[in-house]
Design a protein around this motif. Sequence first.
Motif, PDB file in Angstrom:
ATOM      1  N   ASP A  91      -1.234  -1.188  10.240  1.00 29.24           N
ATOM      2  CA  ASP A  91      -1.571  -1.270   8.816  1.00 29.24           C
ATOM      3  C   ASP A  91      -1.425  -2.678   8.259  1.00 29.24           C
ATOM      4  OD1 ASP A  91      -1.976   1.403   9.064  1.00 29.24           O
ATOM      5  OD2 ASP A  91      -0.243   2.026   7.870  1.00 29.24           O
ATOM      6  N   VAL A  92      -0.378  -3.379   8.689  1.00 26.80           N
ATOM      7  CA  VAL A  92      -0.113  -4.704   8.136  1.00 26.80           C
ATOM      8  C   VAL A  92      -1.233  -5.685   8.470  1.00 26.80           C
ATOM      9  CG1 VAL A  92       1.183  -5.570  10.130  1.00 26.80           C
ATOM     10  CG2 VAL A  92       1.716  -6.419   7.818  1.00 26.80           C
ATOM     11  N   LEU A  93      -1.960  -5.460   9.553  1.00 31.58           N
ATOM     12  CA  LEU A  93      -3.068  -6.338   9.905  1.00 31.58           C
ATOM     13  C   LEU A  93      -4.142  -6.324   8.825  1.00 31.58           C
ATOM     14  CD1 LEU A  93      -3.497  -5.563  13.714  1.00 31.58           C
ATOM     15  CD2 LEU A  93      -2.663  -7.695  12.709  1.00 31.58           C
ATOM     16  N   THR A 130      -3.285  -0.824  -7.128  1.00 29.70           N
ATOM     17  CA  THR A 130      -3.001  -1.030  -5.711  1.00 29.70           C
ATOM     18  C   THR A 130      -1.766  -0.267  -5.238  1.00 29.70           C
ATOM     19  OG1 THR A 130      -1.817  -3.078  -6.269  1.00 29.70           O
ATOM     20  CG2 THR A 130      -4.140  -3.271  -5.641  1.00 29.70           C
ATOM     21  N   TRP A 131      -0.736  -0.166  -6.080  1.00 28.60           N
ATOM     22  CA  TRP A 131       0.471   0.539  -5.660  1.00 28.60           C
ATOM     23  C   TRP A 131       0.189   2.010  -5.354  1.00 28.60           C
ATOM     24  CZ3 TRP A 131       5.982  -1.016  -7.355  1.00 28.60           C
ATOM     25  CH2 TRP A 131       6.125  -2.409  -7.267  1.00 28.60           C
ATOM     26  N   PRO A 132      -0.363   2.787  -6.296  1.00 25.30           N
ATOM     27  CA  PRO A 132      -0.659   4.186  -5.957  1.00 25.30           C
ATOM     28  C   PRO A 132      -1.721   4.322  -4.877  1.00 25.30           C
ATOM     29  CG  PRO A 132      -1.518   3.636  -8.137  1.00 25.30           C
ATOM     30  CD  PRO A 132      -0.650   2.497  -7.719  1.00 25.30           C
ATOM     31  N   VAL A 136      -1.198   6.806  -1.573  1.00 22.76           N
ATOM     32  CA  VAL A 136      -2.048   7.992  -1.324  1.00 22.76           C
ATOM     33  C   VAL A 136      -3.151   7.710  -0.310  1.00 22.76           C
ATOM     34  CG1 VAL A 136      -1.595   8.862  -3.641  1.00 22.76           C
ATOM     35  CG2 VAL A 136      -3.652   7.509  -3.234  1.00 22.76           C
ATOM     36  N   SER A 137      -3.119   6.545   0.343  1.00 21.68           N
ATOM     37  CA  SER A 137      -4.198   6.174   1.265  1.00 21.68           C
ATOM     38  C   SER A 137      -4.377   7.178   2.396  1.00 21.68           C
ATOM     39  CB  SER A 137      -3.930   4.780   1.845  1.00 21.68           C
ATOM     40  OG  SER A 137      -2.702   4.751   2.561  1.00 21.68           O
ATOM     41  N   ILE A 146      -9.225   0.322   3.729  1.00 18.70           N
ATOM     42  CA  ILE A 146      -9.758  -0.179   2.458  1.00 18.70           C
ATOM     43  C   ILE A 146      -8.651  -0.428   1.429  1.00 18.70           C
ATOM     44  CG2 ILE A 146     -11.251   0.375   0.493  1.00 18.70           C
ATOM     45  CD1 ILE A 146     -13.157   1.720   2.439  1.00 18.70           C
ATOM     46  N   PRO A 147      -7.770   0.550   1.135  1.00 16.82           N
ATOM     47  CA  PRO A 147      -6.680   0.252   0.192  1.00 16.82           C
ATOM     48  C   PRO A 147      -5.756  -0.865   0.671  1.00 16.82           C
ATOM     49  CG  PRO A 147      -6.899   2.622   0.514  1.00 16.82           C
ATOM     50  CD  PRO A 147      -7.758   1.962   1.534  1.00 16.82           C
ATOM     51  N   TYR A 148      -5.565  -0.994   1.980  1.00 19.54           N
ATOM     52  CA  TYR A 148      -4.694  -2.035   2.501  1.00 19.54           C
ATOM     53  C   TYR A 148      -5.306  -3.424   2.280  1.00 19.54           C
ATOM     54  CZ  TYR A 148      -2.675   1.992   4.908  1.00 19.54           C
ATOM     55  OH  TYR A 148      -2.109   3.214   5.197  1.00 19.54           O
TER      56      TYR A 148
END
Length: 233
Positions: A91-93, A130-132, A136-137, A146-148
């Motif tokens: 995910d961090v990528l 961005t937080w929510p 919920v991603s 996409i959210p990341y």
Amino acid sequence: KADRWADPRMPWAGKPRAADILCWLGIVLSGLFYWALLPLRLSLVGTHPVVAELLNGSTEAIISAAAFARTGHGTLAVVVLAAIPGLMKFDVLFWWAGRLWGERFLVALPGSRRVAKHMARVKRAGRKFTWPAVVVSFFLPIPRAIPYVLAGWAGMRLVTFLILDLIGALLWIGLLAGLGYTLGQRAVVAAKTISHYSWWITIGIVALTVFFTLRAQRRPPAAATVPAGQNED
């Protein structure tokens, strides 16, 4: 010299920096990891579901591991802990890709065209969006990348991203583990059946992927391409 580095298939503009190359290689390797693991993904789900969780964090692995725990093979605590790295490992990528390339990378992701039209609104909303979105991603009907990418592009700090991603992962794991634990023996039987026919199912998945890939190649190429394998869960 400037034209030599101009490649619309790449998410960066001009000569790539070391960070660009490292992030892109990480994303490419994550896609290769997905395809290399595909033959084992289904075979392990009915034999060693906790190992499948740890490697992949797939939906079927979490449900199966919880169902095995219900029948006395393992514990729910192990099921939850094993699923966390399986779900979050790459995910961090994509957060990093958002920090580095922003909208230029986002438009290359499948299903991102509608989101790209509202980038200005996302920027203005900041953490209210961005937080929510990160939490919920796992539940959204779009690729989790996409959210990341949006979070990284909007300036979310790494520590904040990891905490929110962990919260979302735990919520998702809890839902799937609860389902598997409720199904119990029925899910165990289904998982063992899937493992028994895993190679045939894998061949079918690969054939369908090749078919749709060849079909997509007939369309006009996008500005950049992203390796497959980050959108399955």
